[in-house]
Write a protein that holds these residues in place. Structure first.
Motif, PDB file in Angstrom:
ATOM      1  N   SER A  85       0.849  -1.194   0.000  1.00  0.00           N
ATOM      2  CA  SER A  85       0.000   0.000   0.000  1.00  0.00           C
ATOM      3  C   SER A  85       0.883   1.241   0.000  1.00  0.00           C
ATOM      4  CB  SER A  85      -0.895   0.016   1.244  1.00  0.00           C
ATOM      5  OG  SER A  85      -1.596   1.238   1.337  1.00  0.00           O
ATOM      6  N   ASP A  86       0.541   2.183  -0.863  1.00  0.00           N
ATOM      7  CA  ASP A  86       1.311   3.439  -0.891  1.00  0.00           C
ATOM      8  C   ASP A  86       0.443   4.611  -0.446  1.00  0.00           C
ATOM      9  OD1 ASP A  86      -0.342   3.532  -3.050  1.00  0.00           O
ATOM     10  OD2 ASP A  86       1.227   3.906  -4.549  1.00  0.00           O
ATOM     11  N   GLN A  87      -0.444   4.352   0.532  1.00  0.00           N
ATOM     12  CA  GLN A  87      -1.254   5.423   1.093  1.00  0.00           C
ATOM     13  C   GLN A  87      -0.353   6.478   1.729  1.00  0.00           C
ATOM     14  OE1 GLN A  87      -4.248   3.967   3.803  1.00  0.00           O
ATOM     15  NE2 GLN A  87      -4.684   2.187   2.534  1.00  0.00           N
ATOM     16  N   ALA A  88      -0.782   7.719   1.609  1.00  0.00           N
ATOM     17  CA  ALA A  88       0.025   8.827   2.119  1.00  0.00           C
ATOM     18  C   ALA A  88       0.305   8.684   3.611  1.00  0.00           C
ATOM     19  CB  ALA A  88      -0.671  10.159   1.840  1.00  0.00           C
ATOM     20  N   LEU A  89      -0.703   8.225   4.387  1.00  0.00           N
ATOM     21  CA  LEU A  89      -0.512   8.086   5.825  1.00  0.00           C
ATOM     22  C   LEU A  89       0.574   7.063   6.140  1.00  0.00           C
ATOM     23  CD1 LEU A  89      -1.238   8.618   8.768  1.00  0.00           C
ATOM     24  CD2 LEU A  89      -3.048   6.897   8.560  1.00  0.00           C
ATOM     25  N   ILE A  90       0.621   5.959   5.411  1.00  0.00           N
ATOM     26  CA  ILE A  90       1.624   4.928   5.671  1.00  0.00           C
ATOM     27  C   ILE A  90       3.022   5.460   5.361  1.00  0.00           C
ATOM     28  CG2 ILE A  90       2.426   2.630   5.023  1.00  0.00           C
ATOM     29  CD1 ILE A  90      -0.446   1.880   4.430  1.00  0.00           C
ATOM     30  N   ILE A  91       3.150   6.176   4.257  1.00  0.00           N
ATOM     31  CA  ILE A  91       4.450   6.724   3.884  1.00  0.00           C
ATOM     32  C   ILE A  91       4.900   7.772   4.899  1.00  0.00           C
ATOM     33  CG2 ILE A  91       5.744   7.954   2.106  1.00  0.00           C
ATOM     34  CD1 ILE A  91       3.729   6.806   0.063  1.00  0.00           C
ATOM     35  N   ALA A  92       3.999   8.711   5.203  1.00  0.00           N
ATOM     36  CA  ALA A  92       4.346   9.773   6.149  1.00  0.00           C
ATOM     37  C   ALA A  92       4.578   9.211   7.548  1.00  0.00           C
ATOM     38  CB  ALA A  92       3.233  10.816   6.181  1.00  0.00           C
ATOM     39  N   GLY A  93       3.756   8.228   7.940  1.00  0.00           N
ATOM     40  CA  GLY A  93       3.925   7.622   9.249  1.00  0.00           C
ATOM     41  C   GLY A  93       5.243   6.872   9.361  1.00  0.00           C
ATOM     42  N   SER A  94       5.641   6.191   8.305  1.00  0.00           N
ATOM     43  CA  SER A  94       6.925   5.495   8.304  1.00  0.00           C
ATOM     44  C   SER A  94       8.070   6.475   8.518  1.00  0.00           C
ATOM     45  CB  SER A  94       7.116   4.742   6.983  1.00  0.00           C
ATOM     46  OG  SER A  94       6.118   3.755   6.796  1.00  0.00           O
ATOM     47  N   LYS A  95       7.987   7.612   7.855  1.00  0.00           N
ATOM     48  CA  LYS A  95       9.032   8.629   8.005  1.00  0.00           C
ATOM     49  C   LYS A  95       9.017   9.226   9.405  1.00  0.00           C
ATOM     50  CE  LYS A  95      10.932  12.698   5.661  1.00  0.00           C
ATOM     51  NZ  LYS A  95      10.754  13.634   4.521  1.00  0.00           N
ATOM     52  N   GLU A  96       7.822   9.523   9.918  1.00  0.00           N
ATOM     53  CA  GLU A  96       7.692  10.115  11.253  1.00  0.00           C
ATOM     54  C   GLU A  96       8.261   9.191  12.326  1.00  0.00           C
ATOM     55  OE1 GLU A  96       7.227  12.781  14.003  1.00  0.00           O
ATOM     56  OE2 GLU A  96       6.445  13.258  12.011  1.00  0.00           O
ATOM     57  N   LEU A  97       8.084   7.887  12.153  1.00  0.00           N
ATOM     58  CA  LEU A  97       8.531   6.921  13.149  1.00  0.00           C
ATOM     59  C   LEU A  97       9.981   6.502  12.968  1.00  0.00           C
ATOM     60  CD1 LEU A  97       5.338   4.689  13.454  1.00  0.00           C
ATOM     61  CD2 LEU A  97       6.204   6.370  15.087  1.00  0.00           C
ATOM     62  N   GLY A  98      10.677   7.121  12.040  1.00  0.00           N
ATOM     63  CA  GLY A  98      12.118   6.928  11.964  1.00  0.00           C
ATOM     64  C   GLY A  98      12.628   5.980  10.911  1.00  0.00           C
ATOM     65  N   ALA A  99      11.765   5.525   9.987  1.00  0.00           N
ATOM     66  CA  ALA A  99      12.269   4.719   8.875  1.00  0.00           C
ATOM     67  C   ALA A  99      13.172   5.578   8.002  1.00  0.00           C
ATOM     68  CB  ALA A  99      11.117   4.157   8.045  1.00  0.00           C
ATOM     69  N   SER A 100      14.089   4.920   7.312  1.00  0.00           N
ATOM     70  CA  SER A 100      15.006   5.633   6.423  1.00  0.00           C
ATOM     71  C   SER A 100      14.470   5.738   5.005  1.00  0.00           C
ATOM     72  CB  SER A 100      16.370   4.934   6.391  1.00  0.00           C
ATOM     73  OG  SER A 100      16.964   4.938   7.666  1.00  0.00           O
ATOM     74  N   CYS A 118      20.121   3.408  -1.873  1.00  0.00           N
ATOM     75  CA  CYS A 118      20.151   4.750  -1.281  1.00  0.00           C
ATOM     76  C   CYS A 118      20.173   4.670   0.238  1.00  0.00           C
ATOM     77  CB  CYS A 118      18.942   5.565  -1.739  1.00  0.00           C
ATOM     78  SG  CYS A 118      19.060   6.232  -3.405  1.00  0.00           S
ATOM     79  N   VAL A 119      19.312   3.830   0.793  1.00  0.00           N
ATOM     80  CA  VAL A 119      19.251   3.709   2.252  1.00  0.00           C
ATOM     81  C   VAL A 119      20.528   3.064   2.790  1.00  0.00           C
ATOM     82  CG1 VAL A 119      18.008   2.661   4.168  1.00  0.00           C
ATOM     83  CG2 VAL A 119      16.743   3.673   2.271  1.00  0.00           C
ATOM     84  N   LEU A 120      21.062   2.068   2.087  1.00  0.00           N
ATOM     85  CA  LEU A 120      22.329   1.465   2.504  1.00  0.00           C
ATOM     86  C   LEU A 120      23.468   2.477   2.500  1.00  0.00           C
ATOM     87  CD1 LEU A 120      22.288  -2.035   0.747  1.00  0.00           C
ATOM     88  CD2 LEU A 120      22.452  -1.608   3.210  1.00  0.00           C
ATOM     89  N   ALA A 121      23.364   3.460   1.626  1.00  0.00           N
ATOM     90  CA  ALA A 121      24.394   4.504   1.543  1.00  0.00           C
ATOM     91  C   ALA A 121      24.190   5.606   2.577  1.00  0.00           C
ATOM     92  CB  ALA A 121      24.401   5.104   0.138  1.00  0.00           C
ATOM     93  N   GLY A 122      23.173   5.453   3.425  1.00  0.00           N
ATOM     94  CA  GLY A 122      22.933   6.437   4.473  1.00  0.00           C
ATOM     95  C   GLY A 122      22.010   7.564   4.083  1.00  0.00           C
ATOM     96  N   GLU A 123      21.337   7.421   2.940  1.00  0.00           N
ATOM     97  CA  GLU A 123      20.427   8.463   2.482  1.00  0.00           C
ATOM     98  C   GLU A 123      18.978   8.111   2.859  1.00  0.00           C
ATOM     99  OE1 GLU A 123      20.954   8.960  -1.716  1.00  0.00           O
ATOM    100  OE2 GLU A 123      23.148   8.824  -1.577  1.00  0.00           O
ATOM    101  N   LEU A 124      18.108   9.110   2.773  1.00  0.00           N
ATOM    102  CA  LEU A 124      16.675   8.880   2.955  1.00  0.00           C
ATOM    103  C   LEU A 124      16.020   8.728   1.584  1.00  0.00           C
ATOM    104  CD1 LEU A 124      15.785  11.503   5.722  1.00  0.00           C
ATOM    105  CD2 LEU A 124      16.339   9.069   6.011  1.00  0.00           C
ATOM    106  N   TYR A 125      14.988   7.874   1.527  1.00  0.00           N
ATOM    107  CA  TYR A 125      14.303   7.660   0.258  1.00  0.00           C
ATOM    108  C   TYR A 125      12.801   7.618   0.508  1.00  0.00           C
ATOM    109  CZ  TYR A 125      13.182   5.810  -4.353  1.00  0.00           C
ATOM    110  OH  TYR A 125      12.667   5.646  -5.610  1.00  0.00           O
ATOM    111  N   PHE A 126      12.111   8.725   0.198  1.00  0.00           N
ATOM    112  CA  PHE A 126      10.665   8.817   0.370  1.00  0.00           C
ATOM    113  C   PHE A 126      10.041   9.550  -0.815  1.00  0.00           C
ATOM    114  CE2 PHE A 126      12.074   8.379   4.757  1.00  0.00           C
ATOM    115  CZ  PHE A 126      11.158   7.470   5.267  1.00  0.00           C
ATOM    116  N   PRO A 127       8.866   9.109  -1.259  1.00  0.00           N
ATOM    117  CA  PRO A 127       8.129   9.888  -2.264  1.00  0.00           C
ATOM    118  C   PRO A 127       7.697  11.228  -1.671  1.00  0.00           C
ATOM    119  CG  PRO A 127       7.212   7.666  -1.994  1.00  0.00           C
ATOM    120  CD  PRO A 127       8.145   7.889  -0.860  1.00  0.00           C
TER     121      PRO A 127
END
Length: 210
Positions: A85-100, A118-127
């Motif tokens: 699921s790519d619902q906005a709440l799931i994406i934003a919630g993942s970021k808020e809770l500290g996912a990379s 990207c994440v392995l390289a220490g970067e953040l990856y979010f739509p």
């Protein structure tokens, strides 16, 4: 070579991800789990991996609450949520809770590989996202949820599944007065006015019926 734990209950998806990550110029070492309890047990029993690829809808999963628990217990572990699921709440919630990072399972293989690298390289990856007022309120609650102590979080989770104070006290080996004190603090931290609001909030963060 990175050590990656893939936590997903779909064997075909795990197989495809393992083949993708163990081939090509970057041949990573892959471990697999198929439920949230198995994932927590694996993390307890092994050296912390370089990356956790996490599905929020595995058996035993508590949706975003499962991610919150992992981030609380393994704060330095990079986590990328890969969801059907790519619902906005799931994406934003993942970021808020500290996912990379976050990547949809419907993404092309090259896009998924790019997200993981990207994440392995220490970067953040979010739509890119836009938030509704309702989402903003839930995101604020998620941020406050992270201020709960492990004991407070355990009490909150048990209340959300309908357990009574007496049962919670017995199971945790504490007094009912301590349970009530935890709940008072939980309500204050989360800006709630009782058990019903707590149950409603955590139900939304679970993302799906248990």
């Amino acid at each position: 070579m990175a050590r990656i734990l893939v936590a997903d209950d779909h064997p075909l998806f795990r197989d495809a991800l393992r083949l993708m990550l163990s081939s090509g110029p970057n041949q990573h070492h892959i471990a697999e789990t198929d439920s949230l309890p198995a994932t927590l047990a694996w993390l307890n029993d092994h050296e912390e991996p370089d990356l956790l690829v996490l599905d929020l809808a595995m058996p035993g999963s508590a949706g975003l609450l499962g991610l919150q628990q992992i981030r609380r217990d393994w704060p330095a572990l990079p986590v990328i949520v890969v969801s059907g699921s790519d619902q906005a709440l799931i994406i934003a919630g993942s970021k808020e809770l500290g996912a990379s990072g976050f990547c949809s399972k419907s993404a092309a293989p090259d896009a998924l590989r790019h997200a993981l690298e990207c994440v392995l390289a220490g970067e953040l990856y979010f739509p890119e996202l836009t938030h509704s007022a309702e989402h903003s309120a839930l995101l604020h609650a998620m941020a406050q949820l992270q201020t709960l102590t492990p004991a407070q979080f355990e009490v909150a989770m048990r209340v959300s599944t309908g357990e009574l104070n007496k049962t919670i006290a017995w199971d945790l080996g504490i007094s009912e007065a301590t349970v009530k004190a935890h709940l008072t603090t939980i309500f204050r931290k989360l800006g709630l006015h009782g058990r019903a609001q707590l149950v409603s909030l955590l139900s939304q963060l679970r993302l799906r019926p248990e």
